[in-house]
Design a protein around this motif. Sequence first.
Motif, PDB file in Angstrom:
ATOM      1  N   MET A  93       0.653  -1.319  -0.230  1.00 36.55           N
ATOM      2  CA  MET A  93      -0.051   0.434  -0.191  1.00 36.55           C
ATOM      3  C   MET A  93       0.735   0.994  -0.221  1.00 36.55           C
ATOM      4  O   MET A  93       1.809   1.383   1.186  1.00 36.55           O
ATOM      5  CB  MET A  93      -0.875  -0.058   1.627  1.00 36.55           C
ATOM      6  CG  MET A  93      -2.083   0.997   0.872  1.00 36.55           C
ATOM      7  SD  MET A  93      -2.768   0.538   2.646  1.00 36.55           S
ATOM      8  CE  MET A  93      -3.163   2.125   3.179  1.00 36.55           C
ATOM      9  N   ASN A  94       0.463   1.870  -0.961  1.00 35.08           N
ATOM     10  CA  ASN A  94       1.550   3.543  -1.193  1.00 35.08           C
ATOM     11  C   ASN A  94       1.078   4.729  -0.232  1.00 35.08           C
ATOM     12  O   ASN A  94      -0.329   5.207   0.006  1.00 35.08           O
ATOM     13  CB  ASN A  94       1.674   4.130  -1.625  1.00 35.08           C
ATOM     14  CG  ASN A  94       2.144   2.474  -3.509  1.00 35.08           C
ATOM     15  OD1 ASN A  94       3.056   2.603  -3.124  1.00 35.08           O
ATOM     16  ND2 ASN A  94       1.469   2.966  -4.722  1.00 35.08           N
ATOM     17  N   ARG A  95       2.128   4.895   0.553  1.00 34.18           N
ATOM     18  CA  ARG A  95       1.724   5.765   1.309  1.00 34.18           C
ATOM     19  C   ARG A  95       2.294   7.492   0.813  1.00 34.18           C
ATOM     20  O   ARG A  95       2.914   8.009   0.151  1.00 34.18           O
ATOM     21  CB  ARG A  95       3.038   5.667   3.021  1.00 34.18           C
ATOM     22  CG  ARG A  95       2.612   4.938   4.387  1.00 34.18           C
ATOM     23  CD  ARG A  95       3.511   4.460   4.992  1.00 34.18           C
ATOM     24  NE  ARG A  95       3.002   6.451   5.102  1.00 34.18           N
ATOM     25  CZ  ARG A  95       3.731   7.000   6.051  1.00 34.18           C
ATOM     26  NH1 ARG A  95       5.175   6.497   6.383  1.00 34.18           N
ATOM     27  NH2 ARG A  95       3.196   8.304   6.655  1.00 34.18           N
ATOM     28  N   LYS A  96       0.672   8.282   1.084  1.00 38.83           N
ATOM     29  CA  LYS A  96       0.868   9.738   0.457  1.00 38.83           C
ATOM     30  C   LYS A  96       1.942  10.368   1.222  1.00 38.83           C
ATOM     31  O   LYS A  96       2.629  10.237   2.650  1.00 38.83           O
ATOM     32  CB  LYS A  96      -0.444  10.274   0.818  1.00 38.83           C
ATOM     33  CG  LYS A  96      -1.633   9.522   0.520  1.00 38.83           C
ATOM     34  CD  LYS A  96      -3.121  10.806   0.870  1.00 38.83           C
ATOM     35  CE  LYS A  96      -4.645  10.191  -0.453  1.00 38.83           C
ATOM     36  NZ  LYS A  96      -5.463  10.924  -0.017  1.00 38.83           N
ATOM     37  N   ASP A 138       4.621  13.367   2.410  1.00 33.08           N
ATOM     38  CA  ASP A 138       3.744  14.253   3.710  1.00 33.08           C
ATOM     39  C   ASP A 138       3.902  15.518   3.289  1.00 33.08           C
ATOM     40  O   ASP A 138       3.824  16.052   2.005  1.00 33.08           O
ATOM     41  CB  ASP A 138       4.874  14.168   5.167  1.00 33.08           C
ATOM     42  CG  ASP A 138       6.548  14.752   5.102  1.00 33.08           C
ATOM     43  OD1 ASP A 138       6.931  15.131   3.559  1.00 33.08           O
ATOM     44  OD2 ASP A 138       7.519  14.567   5.248  1.00 33.08           O
ATOM     45  N   ALA A 139       3.162  17.136   3.791  1.00 31.05           N
ATOM     46  CA  ALA A 139       2.794  17.965   2.764  1.00 31.05           C
ATOM     47  C   ALA A 139       4.703  18.820   2.087  1.00 31.05           C
ATOM     48  O   ALA A 139       4.122  18.908   1.290  1.00 31.05           O
ATOM     49  CB  ALA A 139       2.688  18.910   3.808  1.00 31.05           C
ATOM     50  N   THR A 140       5.595  18.513   2.839  1.00 33.37           N
ATOM     51  CA  THR A 140       6.580  19.361   2.587  1.00 33.37           C
ATOM     52  C   THR A 140       7.355  18.518   1.286  1.00 33.37           C
ATOM     53  O   THR A 140       7.707  19.565   0.039  1.00 33.37           O
ATOM     54  CB  THR A 140       7.948  19.208   3.358  1.00 33.37           C
ATOM     55  OG1 THR A 140       7.465  19.706   4.835  1.00 33.37           O
ATOM     56  CG2 THR A 140       9.422  19.570   3.283  1.00 33.37           C
ATOM     57  N   THR A 141       7.361  17.378   1.413  1.00 29.82           N
ATOM     58  CA  THR A 141       7.980  16.364   0.281  1.00 29.82           C
ATOM     59  C   THR A 141       6.714  16.218  -1.066  1.00 29.82           C
ATOM     60  O   THR A 141       7.371  16.438  -2.206  1.00 29.82           O
ATOM     61  CB  THR A 141       7.755  14.615   0.567  1.00 29.82           C
ATOM     62  OG1 THR A 141       8.508  14.884   1.672  1.00 29.82           O
ATOM     63  CG2 THR A 141       8.480  13.763  -0.840  1.00 29.82           C
ATOM     64  N   ALA A 142       5.576  17.169  -1.192  1.00 31.16           N
ATOM     65  CA  ALA A 142       4.420  17.046  -2.153  1.00 31.16           C
ATOM     66  C   ALA A 142       4.928  18.516  -2.204  1.00 31.16           C
ATOM     67  O   ALA A 142       4.861  17.952  -3.855  1.00 31.16           O
ATOM     68  CB  ALA A 142       3.002  16.707  -1.496  1.00 31.16           C
ATOM     69  N   MET A 143       4.734  19.201  -1.675  1.00 31.19           N
ATOM     70  CA  MET A 143       5.584  20.656  -2.385  1.00 31.19           C
ATOM     71  C   MET A 143       6.965  20.685  -3.127  1.00 31.19           C
ATOM     72  O   MET A 143       7.456  20.916  -3.490  1.00 31.19           O
ATOM     73  CB  MET A 143       5.584  21.835  -1.366  1.00 31.19           C
ATOM     74  CG  MET A 143       5.816  23.324  -1.781  1.00 31.19           C
ATOM     75  SD  MET A 143       5.266  23.539  -3.119  1.00 31.19           S
ATOM     76  CE  MET A 143       3.707  24.376  -1.568  1.00 31.19           C
ATOM     77  N   GLN A 144       7.768  20.158  -2.474  1.00 28.06           N
ATOM     78  CA  GLN A 144       9.205  19.284  -3.930  1.00 28.06           C
ATOM     79  C   GLN A 144       8.221  18.879  -4.239  1.00 28.06           C
ATOM     80  O   GLN A 144       9.423  19.407  -5.376  1.00 28.06           O
ATOM     81  CB  GLN A 144       9.502  18.989  -2.403  1.00 28.06           C
ATOM     82  CG  GLN A 144      10.626  19.218  -1.561  1.00 28.06           C
ATOM     83  CD  GLN A 144      11.775  18.318   0.091  1.00 28.06           C
ATOM     84  OE1 GLN A 144      10.798  17.534  -0.674  1.00 28.06           O
ATOM     85  NE2 GLN A 144      12.016  19.544   0.630  1.00 28.06           N
ATOM     86  N   ASN A 145       8.090  18.020  -4.615  1.00 32.78           N
ATOM     87  CA  ASN A 145       7.516  17.461  -5.256  1.00 32.78           C
ATOM     88  C   ASN A 145       7.474  17.826  -6.858  1.00 32.78           C
ATOM     89  O   ASN A 145       7.378  17.789  -8.101  1.00 32.78           O
ATOM     90  CB  ASN A 145       6.664  15.806  -5.717  1.00 32.78           C
ATOM     91  CG  ASN A 145       7.397  14.788  -4.887  1.00 32.78           C
ATOM     92  OD1 ASN A 145       8.889  14.612  -4.800  1.00 32.78           O
ATOM     93  ND2 ASN A 145       7.283  13.423  -3.671  1.00 32.78           N
TER      94      ASN A 145
END
Length: 90
Positions: free
Chosen positions: A1-4, A6-13
Amino acid sequence: MNRKPDATTAMQNLIIQVRNDFPFNVPEANICGISCIGCPKKLLEIVDTELCDWEIKLGNDVVPKLGEISRLGKLCKNVRRGLKRNGLVE
Protein backbone atom coordinates in the motif's frame (compact mmCIF):
# COMPACT_ATOMS: atom_id res chain seq x y z
CA MET A 1 0.00 0.00 0.00
CA ASN A 2 1.43 3.38 -1.03
CA ARG A 3 1.65 6.08 1.59
CA LYS A 4 0.90 9.66 0.65
CA PRO A 5 3.89 11.97 1.00
CA ASP A 6 3.97 14.53 3.79
CA ALA A 7 3.20 18.15 2.91
CA THR A 8 6.85 19.17 2.54
CA THR A 9 7.64 16.27 0.20
CA ALA A 10 4.47 16.92 -1.81
CA MET A 11 5.47 20.58 -2.31
CA GLN A 12 9.03 19.60 -3.25
CA ASN A 13 7.70 17.08 -5.78
CA LEU A 14 5.36 19.68 -7.28
CA ILE A 15 8.22 22.18 -7.62
CA ILE A 16 10.45 19.58 -9.31
CA GLN A 17 7.70 18.56 -11.74
CA VAL A 18 6.96 22.16 -12.72
CA ARG A 19 10.65 23.07 -13.09
CA ASN A 20 11.12 20.06 -15.39
CA ASP A 21 7.97 20.73 -17.44
CA PHE A 22 7.93 24.51 -17.94
CA PRO A 23 10.38 26.22 -20.34
CA PHE A 24 12.07 28.50 -17.78
CA ASN A 25 15.44 28.39 -19.54
CA VAL A 26 14.18 29.09 -23.07
CA PRO A 27 15.41 32.42 -24.47
CA GLU A 28 12.84 35.22 -24.42
CA ALA A 29 12.90 35.43 -28.22
CA ASN A 30 11.58 31.86 -28.38
CA ILE A 31 8.87 32.52 -25.79
CA CYS A 32 7.48 35.74 -27.22
CA GLY A 33 6.16 34.94 -30.66
CA ILE A 34 4.37 37.10 -33.19
CA SER A 35 0.95 36.50 -31.69
CA CYS A 36 0.78 35.61 -28.02
CA ILE A 37 -2.36 34.32 -26.35
CA GLY A 38 -1.93 35.68 -22.86
CA CYS A 39 1.65 36.68 -22.14
CA PRO A 40 3.64 33.45 -21.67
CA LYS A 41 6.65 35.41 -20.43
CA LYS A 42 4.62 36.95 -17.61
CA LEU A 43 2.95 33.62 -16.84
CA LEU A 44 6.37 32.00 -16.45
CA GLU A 45 7.54 34.90 -14.26
CA ILE A 46 4.54 34.48 -11.95
CA VAL A 47 5.15 30.75 -11.56
CA ASP A 48 8.92 31.19 -11.15
CA THR A 49 8.34 33.75 -8.39
CA GLU A 50 5.98 31.39 -6.55
CA LEU A 51 8.37 28.46 -6.93
CA CYS A 52 11.35 30.49 -5.70
CA ASP A 53 9.30 31.71 -2.74
CA TRP A 54 8.41 28.15 -1.78
CA GLU A 55 11.95 26.90 -2.28
CA ILE A 56 13.12 29.54 0.21
CA LYS A 57 10.32 28.69 2.65
CA LEU A 58 11.07 24.97 2.44
CA GLY A 59 14.75 25.74 3.00
CA ASN A 60 13.71 27.56 6.18
CA ASP A 61 11.70 24.53 7.36
CA VAL A 62 8.27 26.09 6.72
CA VAL A 63 5.70 23.30 6.33
CA PRO A 64 3.15 24.10 3.61
CA LYS A 65 -0.54 23.65 4.31
CA LEU A 66 -2.63 21.48 2.03
CA GLY A 67 -4.44 24.56 0.70
CA GLU A 68 -1.13 26.18 -0.27
CA ILE A 69 -0.04 23.09 -2.20
CA SER A 70 -3.42 22.98 -3.90
CA ARG A 71 -3.29 26.69 -4.79
CA LEU A 72 0.19 26.38 -6.31
CA GLY A 73 -0.90 23.27 -8.22
CA LYS A 74 -3.94 25.09 -9.59
CA LEU A 75 -1.83 28.10 -10.61
CA CYS A 76 0.63 25.83 -12.43
CA LYS A 77 -2.18 23.92 -14.13
CA ASN A 78 -3.73 27.15 -15.42
CA VAL A 79 -0.37 28.55 -16.55
CA ARG A 80 0.43 25.27 -18.30
CA ARG A 81 -2.81 25.61 -20.24
CA GLY A 82 -1.70 29.07 -21.40
CA LEU A 83 1.76 27.78 -22.33
CA LYS A 84 0.18 24.95 -24.30
CA ARG A 85 -1.96 27.43 -26.27
CA ASN A 86 1.25 29.21 -27.21
CA GLY A 87 2.98 25.96 -28.19
CA LEU A 88 5.59 26.09 -25.43
CA VAL A 89 4.65 22.77 -23.81
CA GLU A 90 3.09 19.62 -25.23
